[in-house]
Motif scaffolding. Structure first.
Motif, PDB file in Angstrom:
ATOM      1  N   PRO A   1       0.803  -1.231   0.000  1.00 56.90           N
ATOM      2  CA  PRO A   1       0.000   0.000   0.000  1.00 56.90           C
ATOM      3  C   PRO A   1       0.831   1.274   0.000  1.00 56.90           C
ATOM      4  O   PRO A   1       0.449   2.272  -0.641  1.00 56.90           O
ATOM      5  CB  PRO A   1      -0.821  -0.118   1.294  1.00 56.90           C
ATOM      6  N   LEU A   2       1.964   1.263   0.676  1.00 53.69           N
ATOM      7  CA  LEU A   2       2.810   2.456   0.689  1.00 53.69           C
ATOM      8  C   LEU A   2       3.417   2.698  -0.688  1.00 53.69           C
ATOM      9  O   LEU A   2       3.430   3.827  -1.180  1.00 53.69           O
ATOM     10  CB  LEU A   2       3.933   2.283   1.722  1.00 53.69           C
TER      11      LEU A   2
ATOM     12  N   ARG B   1       6.110  -5.922  -8.587  1.00 55.60           N
ATOM     13  CA  ARG B   1       4.679  -6.070  -8.887  1.00 55.60           C
ATOM     14  C   ARG B   1       3.978  -4.723  -8.870  1.00 55.60           C
ATOM     15  O   ARG B   1       3.158  -4.420  -9.753  1.00 55.60           O
ATOM     16  CB  ARG B   1       4.019  -7.010  -7.882  1.00 55.60           C
ATOM     17  N   VAL B   2       4.296  -3.895  -7.878  1.00 57.13           N
ATOM     18  CA  VAL B   2       3.685  -2.564  -7.801  1.00 57.13           C
ATOM     19  C   VAL B   2       4.092  -1.742  -9.019  1.00 57.13           C
ATOM     20  O   VAL B   2       3.275  -1.021  -9.597  1.00 57.13           O
ATOM     21  CB  VAL B   2       4.094  -1.861  -6.492  1.00 57.13           C
ATOM     22  N   ASN B   3       5.355  -1.853  -9.425  1.00 61.65           N
ATOM     23  CA  ASN B   3       5.799  -1.115 -10.613  1.00 61.65           C
ATOM     24  C   ASN B   3       5.102  -1.609 -11.872  1.00 61.65           C
ATOM     25  O   ASN B   3       4.737  -0.813 -12.751  1.00 61.65           O
ATOM     26  CB  ASN B   3       7.321  -1.241 -10.759  1.00 61.65           C
ATOM     27  N   HIS B   4       4.905  -2.914 -11.971  1.00 61.86           N
ATOM     28  CA  HIS B   4       4.190  -3.453 -13.133  1.00 61.86           C
ATOM     29  C   HIS B   4       2.743  -2.976 -13.145  1.00 61.86           C
ATOM     30  O   HIS B   4       2.202  -2.603 -14.196  1.00 61.86           O
ATOM     31  CB  HIS B   4       4.233  -4.980 -13.114  1.00 61.86           C
ATOM     32  N   ASP B   5       2.107  -2.977 -11.978  1.00 65.03           N
ATOM     33  CA  ASP B   5       0.725  -2.491 -11.888  1.00 65.03           C
ATOM     34  C   ASP B   5       0.647  -1.017 -12.301  1.00 65.03           C
ATOM     35  O   ASP B   5      -0.306  -0.598 -12.973  1.00 65.03           O
ATOM     36  CB  ASP B   5       0.188  -2.662 -10.469  1.00 65.03           C
ATOM     37  N   THR B   6       1.653  -0.239 -11.898  1.00 66.82           N
ATOM     38  CA  THR B   6       1.687   1.175 -12.280  1.00 66.82           C
ATOM     39  C   THR B   6       1.808   1.322 -13.792  1.00 66.82           C
ATOM     40  O   THR B   6       1.135   2.154 -14.413  1.00 66.82           O
ATOM     41  CB  THR B   6       2.868   1.881 -11.598  1.00 66.82           C
ATOM     42  N   GLU B   7       2.665   0.504 -14.379  1.00 65.62           N
ATOM     43  CA  GLU B   7       2.819   0.529 -15.836  1.00 65.62           C
ATOM     44  C   GLU B   7       1.496   0.229 -16.539  1.00 65.62           C
ATOM     45  O   GLU B   7       1.115   0.919 -17.490  1.00 65.62           O
ATOM     46  CB  GLU B   7       3.865  -0.498 -16.251  1.00 65.62           C
ATOM     47  N   GLU B   8       0.780  -0.772 -16.048  1.00 60.42           N
ATOM     48  CA  GLU B   8      -0.496  -1.131 -16.660  1.00 60.42           C
ATOM     49  C   GLU B   8      -1.524   0.003 -16.505  1.00 60.42           C
ATOM     50  O   GLU B   8      -2.319   0.255 -17.420  1.00 60.42           O
ATOM     51  CB  GLU B   8      -1.042  -2.410 -16.009  1.00 60.42           C
ATOM     52  N   ARG B   9      -1.499   0.676 -15.383  1.00 64.10           N
ATOM     53  CA  ARG B   9      -2.422   1.790 -15.167  1.00 64.10           C
ATOM     54  C   ARG B   9      -2.036   3.010 -15.989  1.00 64.10           C
ATOM     55  O   ARG B   9      -2.880   3.851 -16.321  1.00 64.10           O
ATOM     56  CB  ARG B   9      -2.467   2.147 -13.677  1.00 64.10           C
TER      57      ARG B   9
END
Length: 208
Positions: free
Chosen positions: A66-67, A133-141
């Motif tokens: 979350p952070l 994973r957070v970076n990949h999610d950011t890329e997808e968004r």
């Protein structure tokens, strides 16, 4: 209170609890060798029971997500706002500068635990997996954001731009975290982020 109001309040409380646990986890990881951190220690520091911890997070490493996601959300929001006022190439640089700036005590504290987390992640595959994973999610968004801002479909060029922009932020933060530069000034996350993003926008004509 309406059902919608109760749901909203429940969601806010859930988000607050998640963030409290995440802050506790970040504090522990930033101050120790990652392998020494336990779910029990995180729950105790956050002031919640172990059952509550596992209600929100599957593993101890997941607790930091979350952070990290909060920082990514800030960057995406800044980009969307800034790109309405200037060319997208300039907006990418400006959003990186603002999102990575440690302008107050809260920002400096945030980068302190970020440095600790990423140093711990260097020798902890599970912790690094959460970061990636957070970076990949950011890329997808970022893909639909760039598609909307450029009026293009989510084609190869837009996806490439999203991947490169996300990587620029990630590499800048990682480079700073593994070094010894302060959170402000030359060599800071904002300084490296701007340099990385300028290099990106000079290469990707598709962002035009």
């Amino acid at each position: 209170m309406s059902t919608e109001g109760r749901t909203s309040l429940t969601e806010r409380r859930r988000a607050e609890t998640q963030m409290e646990i995440a802050l506790a986890a970040a504090g522990l990881y930033a101050g120790s060798e990652g392998a020494d951190v336990t779910a029990e220690a995180i729950a105790r520091r956050a002031g919640v029971g172990l059952r509550t911890f596992y209600r929100y997070f599957r593993t101890k490493e997941d607790a930091i997500a979350p952070l990290l996601a909060h920082g990514a959300e800030r960057w995406l929001r800044l980009l969307s706002e800034t790109a309405r006022e200037m060319p997208l190439r300039d907006a990418l640089v400006e959003a990186a500068a603002q999102a990575l700036a440690a302008t107050d005590e809260e920002g400096r504290e945030s980068f302190a635990w970020t440095r600790g987390l990423l140093r711990a992640a260097a020798s902890d595959p599970a912790l690094r997996a959460v970061w990636l994973r957070v970076n990949h999610d950011t890329e997808e968004r970022l893909v639909p954001v760039l598609a909307d801002l450029t009026g293009r479909p989510a084609d190869l060029d837009v996806r490439l731009a999203a991947a490169a922009a996300s990587a620029a932020i990630r590499v800048a933060v990682e480079t700073w975290a593994l070094g010894d530069a302060p959170a402000e000034g030359p060599g800071s996350p904002a300084d490296l982020g701007v340099r990385a993003m300028r290099g990106l926008t000079a290469q990707l004509d598709a962002l035009g």
